[in-house]
Design a protein around this motif. Structure first.
Motif, PDB file in Angstrom:
ATOM      1  N   PRO A   5     -14.951 -57.566  11.700  1.00 38.08           N
ATOM      2  CA  PRO A   5     -13.626 -57.894  11.479  1.00 38.08           C
ATOM      3  C   PRO A   5     -13.102 -57.734  10.255  1.00 38.08           C
ATOM      4  CG  PRO A   5     -15.095 -59.830  11.291  1.00 38.08           C
ATOM      5  CD  PRO A   5     -15.994 -58.597  11.787  1.00 38.08           C
ATOM      6  N   TYR A   6     -13.908 -57.508   9.177  1.00 41.41           N
ATOM      7  CA  TYR A   6     -13.430 -57.164   7.933  1.00 41.41           C
ATOM      8  C   TYR A   6     -14.282 -56.284   7.149  1.00 41.41           C
ATOM      9  CZ  TYR A   6     -16.391 -61.069   6.118  1.00 41.41           C
ATOM     10  OH  TYR A   6     -17.230 -61.800   5.894  1.00 41.41           O
ATOM     11  N   ASP A   7     -13.858 -55.729   6.066  1.00 44.39           N
ATOM     12  CA  ASP A   7     -14.780 -54.727   5.468  1.00 44.39           C
ATOM     13  C   ASP A   7     -15.788 -55.256   4.334  1.00 44.39           C
ATOM     14  OD1 ASP A   7     -13.171 -53.201   7.112  1.00 44.39           O
ATOM     15  OD2 ASP A   7     -11.854 -52.641   5.457  1.00 44.39           O
ATOM     16  N   SER A   8     -16.683 -56.161   4.608  1.00 43.65           N
ATOM     17  CA  SER A   8     -17.744 -56.809   3.868  1.00 43.65           C
ATOM     18  C   SER A   8     -19.134 -56.379   4.267  1.00 43.65           C
ATOM     19  CB  SER A   8     -16.910 -58.147   3.455  1.00 43.65           C
ATOM     20  OG  SER A   8     -18.063 -58.815   2.867  1.00 43.65           O
ATOM     21  N   GLY A   9     -19.759 -56.235   3.246  1.00 42.69           N
ATOM     22  CA  GLY A   9     -21.121 -56.103   3.607  1.00 42.69           C
ATOM     23  C   GLY A   9     -21.819 -57.661   4.017  1.00 42.69           C
ATOM     24  N   ARG A  10     -21.313 -58.641   3.701  1.00 44.95           N
ATOM     25  CA  ARG A  10     -21.653 -60.104   3.983  1.00 44.95           C
ATOM     26  C   ARG A  10     -21.591 -60.122   5.521  1.00 44.95           C
ATOM     27  NH1 ARG A  10     -21.690 -65.377   4.804  1.00 44.95           N
ATOM     28  NH2 ARG A  10     -19.307 -65.678   5.275  1.00 44.95           N
ATOM     29  N   TRP A  11     -20.514 -59.612   6.326  1.00 50.26           N
ATOM     30  CA  TRP A  11     -20.731 -59.920   7.558  1.00 50.26           C
ATOM     31  C   TRP A  11     -21.583 -59.095   8.382  1.00 50.26           C
ATOM     32  CZ3 TRP A  11     -20.584 -56.096  11.606  1.00 50.26           C
ATOM     33  CH2 TRP A  11     -20.381 -56.768  12.972  1.00 50.26           C
ATOM     34  N   PHE A  12     -22.218 -57.633   7.788  1.00 50.67           N
ATOM     35  CA  PHE A  12     -23.123 -56.961   8.297  1.00 50.67           C
ATOM     36  C   PHE A  12     -24.600 -57.674   8.134  1.00 50.67           C
ATOM     37  CE2 PHE A  12     -19.865 -53.819   7.829  1.00 50.67           C
ATOM     38  CZ  PHE A  12     -20.242 -53.055   9.034  1.00 50.67           C
ATOM     39  N   VAL A  13     -24.836 -58.277   7.058  1.00 55.43           N
ATOM     40  CA  VAL A  13     -26.269 -59.111   6.854  1.00 55.43           C
ATOM     41  C   VAL A  13     -26.265 -60.327   7.448  1.00 55.43           C
ATOM     42  CG1 VAL A  13     -26.484 -57.701   4.559  1.00 55.43           C
ATOM     43  CG2 VAL A  13     -25.354 -59.833   4.598  1.00 55.43           C
ATOM     44  N   GLN A  14     -24.930 -61.034   7.720  1.00 55.18           N
ATOM     45  CA  GLN A  14     -25.122 -62.307   8.316  1.00 55.18           C
ATOM     46  C   GLN A  14     -25.366 -62.025   9.755  1.00 55.18           C
ATOM     47  OE1 GLN A  14     -22.548 -65.643   7.091  1.00 55.18           O
ATOM     48  NE2 GLN A  14     -22.519 -66.420   9.092  1.00 55.18           N
ATOM     49  N   THR A  15     -24.573 -61.222  10.368  1.00 52.63           N
ATOM     50  CA  THR A  15     -24.652 -60.654  11.762  1.00 52.63           C
ATOM     51  C   THR A  15     -25.901 -60.285  12.100  1.00 52.63           C
ATOM     52  OG1 THR A  15     -22.162 -60.251  11.648  1.00 52.63           O
ATOM     53  CG2 THR A  15     -23.412 -59.579  13.517  1.00 52.63           C
ATOM     54  N   ALA A  16     -26.499 -59.535  11.191  1.00 55.54           N
ATOM     55  CA  ALA A  16     -27.937 -58.755  11.590  1.00 55.54           C
ATOM     56  C   ALA A  16     -29.227 -59.687  11.460  1.00 55.54           C
ATOM     57  CB  ALA A  16     -28.196 -57.458  10.717  1.00 55.54           C
ATOM     58  N   CYS A  17     -28.555 -61.068  10.688  1.00 54.19           N
ATOM     59  CA  CYS A  17     -29.943 -62.013  10.433  1.00 54.19           C
ATOM     60  C   CYS A  17     -29.862 -62.929  11.578  1.00 54.19           C
ATOM     61  CB  CYS A  17     -29.614 -62.764   9.005  1.00 54.19           C
ATOM     62  SG  CYS A  17     -30.702 -63.998   8.776  1.00 54.19           S
ATOM     63  N   VAL A  18     -30.429 -62.710  12.701  1.00 53.43           N
ATOM     64  CA  VAL A  18     -30.401 -63.416  13.901  1.00 53.43           C
ATOM     65  C   VAL A  18     -31.694 -64.329  13.796  1.00 53.43           C
ATOM     66  CG1 VAL A  18     -30.830 -63.608  16.508  1.00 53.43           C
ATOM     67  CG2 VAL A  18     -29.270 -62.035  15.314  1.00 53.43           C
ATOM     68  N   ALA A  19     -32.747 -63.359  13.652  1.00 50.88           N
ATOM     69  CA  ALA A  19     -33.929 -64.491  13.168  1.00 50.88           C
ATOM     70  C   ALA A  19     -34.904 -63.792  11.974  1.00 50.88           C
ATOM     71  CB  ALA A  19     -34.922 -64.313  14.529  1.00 50.88           C
ATOM     72  N   CYS A  20     -34.076 -63.795  10.858  1.00 54.00           N
ATOM     73  CA  CYS A  20     -34.711 -62.914   9.779  1.00 54.00           C
ATOM     74  C   CYS A  20     -35.347 -64.056   8.655  1.00 54.00           C
ATOM     75  CB  CYS A  20     -33.500 -62.312   8.749  1.00 54.00           C
ATOM     76  SG  CYS A  20     -32.211 -63.480   8.253  1.00 54.00           S
ATOM     77  N   SER A  21     -35.995 -63.538   7.811  1.00 57.31           N
ATOM     78  CA  SER A  21     -36.849 -64.181   6.730  1.00 57.31           C
ATOM     79  C   SER A  21     -36.066 -65.386   6.158  1.00 57.31           C
ATOM     80  CB  SER A  21     -37.400 -63.357   5.690  1.00 57.31           C
ATOM     81  OG  SER A  21     -36.617 -62.632   4.924  1.00 57.31           O
TER      82      SER A  21
END
Length: 485
Positions: A396-412
């Motif tokens: 929805p916007y051009d930020s790496g934070r969206w990418f890492v938060q959306t990819a972190c479904v069951a991350c460390s």
């Protein structure tokens, strides 16, 4: 391709007028738009995720403080102008004269109430997790609103332009435009909100839009039969239908907007408890063969971030990236074999995928990759219990934070802590550094398995001369015929 789908497509081909390769319709008729998705109905964004049809309808009948134009850039909507002060911590919007469908004026208090509800802790709005930076939304005057932030956010306007943050009246779910909706037997008829200054009583037929939500095969048949002007919402799942339909190049538009397309690890148990085993899944996939099977020009991807964006560092490549495919798959086989020596029971992974012929092609390549390294794959539906789930989402916007938060479904825990630290960073340099660190931690953790960039397609009749492709995959209905709309 399923037999029923093929029959619908063939019906469309048979109905198409001879010589009509560009899907052109009369220019004095309403613009007919098919959106691939569910029924054409308004839905409250505060109740949860909107599907593609609901997003298009919400964006057509209700607007936020700002909205996107045809190129994906910010333009005025409810706010006629705005300023940013206090080192990026305060956005002040002056509202233009706008009205609800019953003629009542849109007030600053109403706008504030809707936006506060969307940003409130616990809100089910899909964008709520990215609005935590909002400290307060206040009515300064009946026509002026201030959005106060805890920290600077230069990309805030892109969030406010999304349909999920459109301003509407609860209960009636009506907005201030740019269109008014009237229900039809199928779909809705959208008429442009009249400009009080023109004195025009009613719009011309070609200024109206008949919006339909339907399956891809039916939408394609309608377009081929010259019964529609535009198809929106096409994705990889239905691309093979389009590829077989012999659409004129002038009508076909394919985009790869910024976003995520890959497998999210849903649970960290059994084989997926170890990062090296999660990496084995990523190494097994032949991304080039998978994407080419769907569309040769589809871009494969091995990183979480598609580019550096607002991160302090370029996208982090996984440790296995320098290896050739054969070496990757051999390493993956060795890891699976080691696991199975210690755990002799069958190793099965459930992979959740949507339906559609494109998804079946993707499944075929994922299944082959799993079988090649000694894992038995099982395909399940998108809402079923699974070990891995395919996520196909546009940013929805051009930020790496969206990418890492959306990819972190069951991350460390480490990756999750760094993602949270990026949200709470006091300034932009610190935020950029936390995003870079989260990217590195999430890549090392292997809880996200990147495959490609999202794939989107549209069919556009030549009469819609203002339609433009863009990196957001968003095409507003008030920017179809000319740039002055």
């Amino acid at each position: 391709m399923q037999r029923s789908t093929l029959l619908v497509v063939l019906l469309g081909l048979a109905l198409a007028a001879e010589g009509c390769s560009t899907g052109q319709r009369k220019d004095d008729a309403p613009v007919v738009v098919s959106v691939i998705g569910g029924e054409t109905k308004l839905a409250d964004p505060s109740a949860g995720q909107l599907d593609s049809t609901e997003r298009v309808l919400m964006g057509a009948t209700a607007q936020g403080l700002v909205r996107f134009d045809a190129t994906g850039q910010i333009e005025a909507a409810l706010a006629e102008r705005w300023i940013v002060i206090d080192d990026g911590r305060s956005y002040i919007f002056r509202l233009r004269e706008s009205y609800w469908p019953d003629g009542a004026p849109v007030t600053a208090a109403q706008v504030v109430r809707v936006l506060r509800r969307a940003a409130a802790p616990g809100s089910r709005n899909a964008l709520a997790p990215f609005l935590a930076v909002v400290d307060e939304i206040v009515e300064m005057t009946p026509t002026v609103i201030e959005v106060r932030l805890k920290r600077p956010r230069p990309d805030l306007l892109k969030l406010f332009a999304q349909p999920e943050l459109a301003v509407f009246r609860t209960g009636t779910l009506d907005g201030s435009g740019p269109f008014r909706a009237q229900s039809r037997a199928r779909g809705v008829l959208l008429s442009p909100v009249p400009d009080p200054g023109t004195g025009k009583a009613a719009p011309e037929p070609e200024e109206t839009v008949h919006l339909l939500g339907e399956r891809a095969a039916l939408a394609l048949a309608r377009f081929k039969a010259r019964e529609s002007d535009l198809i929106l919402g096409g994705s990889f799942t239905d691309w093979p239908i389009v590829a077989q339909a012999e659409i004129a190049p002038a009508n076909l538009h394919v985009e790869q907007p910024l976003g995520l397309f890959g497998l999210a690890v849903l649970q960290r148990e059994g084989f997926l408890a170890e990062a090296s085993n999660r990496a084995a899944i990523a190494m097994a996939i032949d991304r080039a063969a998978l994407t080419q099977a769907v569309r040769p020009e589809w871009t494969p991807l091995e990183t979480i971030l598609p580019s550096q964006l607002d991160s302090a560092a370029p996208p982090v490549r996984p440790d296995w990236a320098p290896l050739a495919l054969d070496a990757r798959q051999q390493t993956a086989r060795d890891r699976v074999a080691a696991w199975r020596r210690a755990h002799p029971e069958p190793l099965t992974l459930r992979i959740a995928l949507p339906s559609g012929p494109g998804a079946t092609l993707v499944w075929a390549h994922l299944a082959e990759a799993m079988l090649r390294i000694g894992i038995t794959p099982q395909r399940v539906g998108p809402a079923d219990s699974a070990d891995l789930r395919l996520i196909d989402a546009i940013a929805p916007y051009d930020s790496g934070r969206w990418f890492v938060q959306t990819a972190c479904v069951a991350c460390s825990e480490q990756a999750g802590a760094l993602i949270a630290a990026g949200r709470e960073a006091a300034d932009l340099p610190a935020r950029a550094q936390r995003i870079a660190e989260a990217d590195a931690a999430l890549t090392a953790d292997g809880a996200w398995i990147p495959i490609a960039q999202p794939l989107r397609w549209s069919l556009v009749a030549l009469r819609l001369g203002a339609w433009q492709g863009n990196t957001r995959g968003w095409h507003p209905l008030n920017h179809l015929r000319n740039e002055t709309e």
